[in-house]
Design an enzyme around this catalytic site. Structure first.
Site, short mmCIF file in Angstrom:
data_model
loop_
_atom_site.label_atom_id
_atom_site.label_comp_id
_atom_site.label_asym_id
_atom_site.label_seq_id
_atom_site.Cartn_x
_atom_site.Cartn_y
_atom_site.Cartn_z
N HIS A 1 1.42 -8.80 -3.72
CA HIS A 1 0.42 -7.75 -3.45
C HIS A 1 1.20 -6.45 -3.24
O HIS A 1 1.51 -6.06 -2.12
CB HIS A 1 -0.40 -8.10 -2.22
N ASP B 1 0.85 -1.21 0.00
CA ASP B 1 0.00 0.00 0.00
C ASP B 1 0.89 1.25 0.00
O ASP B 1 2.10 1.17 0.08
CB ASP B 1 -0.96 -0.01 1.20
N GLU C 1 1.94 -10.12 0.35
CA GLU C 1 2.31 -8.70 0.34
C GLU C 1 3.79 -8.60 0.70
O GLU C 1 4.44 -9.61 1.06
CB GLU C 1 1.45 -7.91 1.35
N ASP D 1 0.68 -17.25 -4.49
CA ASP D 1 1.40 -16.24 -5.29
C ASP D 1 0.42 -15.52 -6.21
O ASP D 1 0.47 -15.64 -7.43
CB ASP D 1 2.53 -16.90 -6.10
O1 9MR Z 1 -3.83 -3.34 -0.06
C1 9MR Z 1 -4.09 -3.44 1.33
C2 9MR Z 1 -2.89 -4.03 2.04
O2 9MR Z 1 -1.79 -3.17 1.92
C3 9MR Z 1 -3.20 -4.33 3.47
O3 9MR Z 1 -2.16 -5.05 4.09
C4 9MR Z 1 -4.48 -5.13 3.59
C5 9MR Z 1 -4.89 -5.39 5.03
O4 9MR Z 1 -5.11 -4.21 5.69
O5 9MR Z 1 -5.53 -4.47 2.93
C6 9MR Z 1 -5.30 -4.28 1.55
O6 9MR Z 1 -6.37 -3.61 1.00
C7 9MR Z 1 -7.54 -4.39 0.79
C8 9MR Z 1 -8.61 -3.98 1.76
O7 9MR Z 1 -8.24 -4.29 3.09
C9 9MR Z 1 -9.92 -4.66 1.42
N1 9MR Z 1 -10.27 -4.39 0.04
C10 9MR Z 1 -9.28 -4.84 -0.91
C11 9MR Z 1 -7.94 -4.22 -0.65
C12 9MR Z 1 -6.86 -4.85 -1.54
O8 9MR Z 1 -6.97 -4.54 -2.83
O1 9MR Z 2 2.22 -6.82 9.31
C1 9MR Z 2 0.91 -6.57 9.81
C2 9MR Z 2 0.39 -7.82 10.46
O2 9MR Z 2 1.17 -8.15 11.58
C3 9MR Z 2 -1.06 -7.63 10.85
O3 9MR Z 2 -1.57 -8.86 11.31
C4 9MR Z 2 -1.86 -7.13 9.66
C5 9MR Z 2 -3.32 -6.89 9.98
O4 9MR Z 2 -3.45 -5.86 10.86
O5 9MR Z 2 -1.29 -5.92 9.17
C6 9MR Z 2 0.01 -6.08 8.70
O6 9MR Z 2 0.50 -4.83 8.29
C7 9MR Z 2 -0.02 -4.30 7.08
C8 9MR Z 2 -0.47 -2.89 7.39
O7 9MR Z 2 -1.58 -2.93 8.24
C9 9MR Z 2 -0.79 -2.09 6.14
N1 9MR Z 2 0.30 -2.14 5.19
C10 9MR Z 2 0.65 -3.49 4.84
C11 9MR Z 2 1.08 -4.27 6.05
C12 9MR Z 2 1.58 -5.66 5.66
O8 9MR Z 2 0.56 -6.50 5.25
#
Ligand code: 9MR
Ligand code: 9MR
Length: 588
Positions: free
Chosen positions: A509, A184, A560, A551
């Site tokens: 991701h 993100d 991610e 993947d």
């Molecule tokens: O892209 C987002 C990712 O960086 C985060 O780790 C993840 C969990 O917070 O959320 C992803 O975004 C998703 C969102 O939570 C729900 N709708 C789809 C998004 C991904 O395209």
């Molecule tokens: O790394 C984080 C993981 O420990 C948590 O369980 C998860 C859900 O809260 O979020 C992960 O962190 C994400 C962050 O919320 C948004 N950017 C992407 C991070 C990696 O997925």
């Protein structure tokens, strides 16, 4: 060579060579797809093979350079696989080879050579360059992944949750630079905390190695090591996240909700700084205190910066004394403030460990005993593996690393602390060589979770700390087993680092990798890896802990990438490079 063995060898080659050449490439032979140090342990793991011989050959299979016997049958419970180990540690010749098992096939090719992981250390460090916000990435540094600048963040709004008298809601702030957190496009102070602490610690522990580690970034020719130049990109952003009026630090700089899967320069949604939090402020204090003592060595190149860092750190600490329990609770916040913020929360319900980390770093940098005694640094005997929300052990690493410079108040505790690090490393190391994949990672199924790759890398760091305390190379070998895990010796058969190894993630991701129209993903990024939680609801090939990896771009819970996962990999690869000559089996 005497006649009989020579004849037998000839016979051997005549009998075996044609069938060997006829074997097919298989991914049932799991190994570090990058390679091995000549004098270090070398292991491949074969899934579902019968007992019998294995060979290490040239990639064309024409020349056998090593012959061995597969080990006993083992069971990988978290993957429901049966395995046998092919140990070719005795092969020390440099070159490019494959492992071949008759009737199974031959493996991806790998190198045996000195400095075999230098490219991994460089690539993982370079991963941060690709995550830079607010600057274009030209072809000279970014190759085919060149792109225009994204998110200048020179006009960021104070969110209603962060409004203060001096900075009412809607106040425009400039908060440029920093790295995108992950796949993100947001910037989070808490996750910058452990990331920066890990990178700065790498430099503090291996300054000579870091000085020659080059990643081809725009600053590569200046007087600072690249790892510090890269860290500075994020440090300068972090400094802007502190409110100079009171020393508190905003929890994050973010969109209200996640951007779509587009390139970073395509996004124009408003960006906010949200409420200050105790966790963010203390992580900031710890990082800035450590940065101050590290950058002190570069006072001439960066005049005044070390002082500014220390001042900012002290102010943050002072804010946290007055606000010791301002937790970031996003759902609660959204009931009160508009617009709702639904990006990563990095919420943490205990800040005890953040207090310990900040106090320790401030103490080490200033030598002021009041920081050492500000909070109980050793509330119990545990040495917990560092994560973004558990940073206590980062304090312990720094104390031990700097023990020679500490004041008398801290000295008596250091032998005990070293013993605890050793005990924790012993628990990790215990019995790992009997595991199906012969790695420390995965001894317990709970190792597989969101960001498990960072668990593997952080276990490696803890083992390296134990090595530094004891000089026992077994800890280093155990650490190396986890680098082997990350680069392919695991139940999925993937190298989890984009661009490294033969079978590596193709669809992380990661917004730029998905949106840039380039087939290959941005290199040097470590994906989270198997996570049976599968919180993203995507399609997975398996629900088993060690195999729950997908993947696909959909899979943010297993595929991610994130800055706090790359940092311990940079550390692990660089530290093992720095210590590679110590990896030899101990001579009795
Ligand atoms: O892209 C987002 C990712 O960086 C985060 O780790 C993840 C969990 O917070 O959320 C992803 O975004 C998703 C969102 O939570 C729900 N709708 C789809 C998004 C991904 O395209
Ligand atoms: O790394 C984080 C993981 O420990 C948590 O369980 C998860 C859900 O809260 O979020 C992960 O962190 C994400 C962050 O919320 C948004 N950017 C992407 C991070 C990696 O997925």
């Amino acid at each position: 060579m005497p006649l009989l063995p020579r004849l037998l060898l000839l016979l051997n080659m005549m009998l075996l060579t044609p069938p060997l050449v006829a074997q097919h490439l298989t991914d049932s032979i799991r190994l570090n797809q990058v390679g091995f140090y000549p004098a270090a342990p070398k292991v491949a793991v074969v899934v579902g093979a019968a007992a019998g011989p294995f060979y290490v050959t040239t990639p064309d299979r024409a020349t056998i350079v090593f012959t061995g016997q597969l080990g006993e049958l083992r069971t990988a419970e978290s993957a429901e696989q049966q395995t046998r180990v092919a140990d070719f540690s005795a092969l020390t010749r440099s070159g490019t080879f494959v492992v071949l098992v008759p009737k199974v096939g031959y493996s991806y090719s790998f190198r045996i050579q000195p400095k075999v992981h230098e490219g991994v250390a460089q690539a993982a460090l370079k991963g941060y360059y690709y995550q830079r916000t607010a600057t274009p990435l030209p072809t000279a540094y970014a190759g085919q992944w060149n792109r225009p600048a994204g998110h200048p963040d020179t006009r960021v709004l104070v969110h209603t949750s962060a409004a203060s008298a001096a900075r009412p809601a809607g106040t425009v702030l400039s908060s440029p630079r920093g790295w995108y957190d992950a796949g993100d496009y947001n910037k989070y102070i808490v996750n910058s905390g452990i990331t920066m602490g890990t990178l700065l610690s790498l430099y503090e522990e291996f300054p000579a190695y870091c000085t020659q580690l080059k990643a081809n970034i725009p600053e590569s020719r200046n007087a600072l090591p690249d790892v510090l130049d890269e860290a500075l990109w994020n440090l300068r952003w972090m400094l802007t996240m502190q409110d100079p009026n009171d020393g508190g630090v905003y929890h994050k700089l973010t969109n209200a909700s996640f951007d779509g899967m587009v390139m970073p320069d395509q996004v124009t949604t408003p960006r906010y700084v949200v409420q200050k939090s105790t966790a963010a402020t203390l992580d900031f204090a710890a990082v800035l205190a450590q940065a101050s003592r590290v950058l002190r060595r570069f006072d001439r190149q960066l005049p005044g910066l070390a002082d500014s860092c220390l001042r900012a750190s002290r102010q943050a600490w002072d804010w946290a004394q007055v606000h010791p329990a301002v937790l970031y609770q996003q759902d609660e916040m959204n009931k009160q403030f508009q617009p709702p913020i639904v990006t990563g929360a990095y919420g943490d319900d205990s800040v005890k460990d953040e207090f310990i980390w900040a106090a320790a770093e401030l103490y080490i940098t200033t030598k002021e005993d009041r920081y050492y005694s500000a909070v109980p640094l050793f509330p119990d005997e545990h040495v917990l593996l560092p994560t973004w929300n558990q940073v206590r052990t980062l304090a312990y690493y720094s104390l031990v690393r700097n023990k020679a410079t500490l004041t008398p108040v801290a000295r008596p505790a250091m032998p005990k602390l070293e013993a605890r690090l050793r005990t924790a490393a012993d628990a990790l190391q215990q019995n790992y060589t009997a595991q199906a994949y012969q790695t420390v990672m995965g001894k317990t199924a709970t190792d597989y979770s969101w960001g498990g790759s960072a668990t593997a890398a952080n276990q490696g760091i803890l083992l390296i700390q134990a090595y530094r305390v004891t000089n026992n190379p077994q800890y280093l070998q155990a650490a190396l087993s986890n680098l082997d895990y990350l680069l392919g010796r695991n139940a999925t058969g993937y190298s989890f680092l984009t661009g490294s190894g033969t079978k590596s993630p193709q669809h992380p991701h990661h917004r730029p990798s998905e949106a840039d129209g380039i087939a290959a993903p941005v290199p040097g990024l470590l994906v989270g890896g198997p996570n049976p939680g599968r919180q993203d609801g995507c399609a997975y090939p398996s629900a088993l802990p060690a195999l729950a990896y997908s993947d696909t771009v959909c899979s943010y819970a297993s595929n991610e990438i994130a800055i706090n996962w790359n940092a311990p990999l940079v550390y692990l690869a660089a530290a093992l490079e720095a210590l590679q000559t110590k990896l030899k089996p101990q001579t009795k």
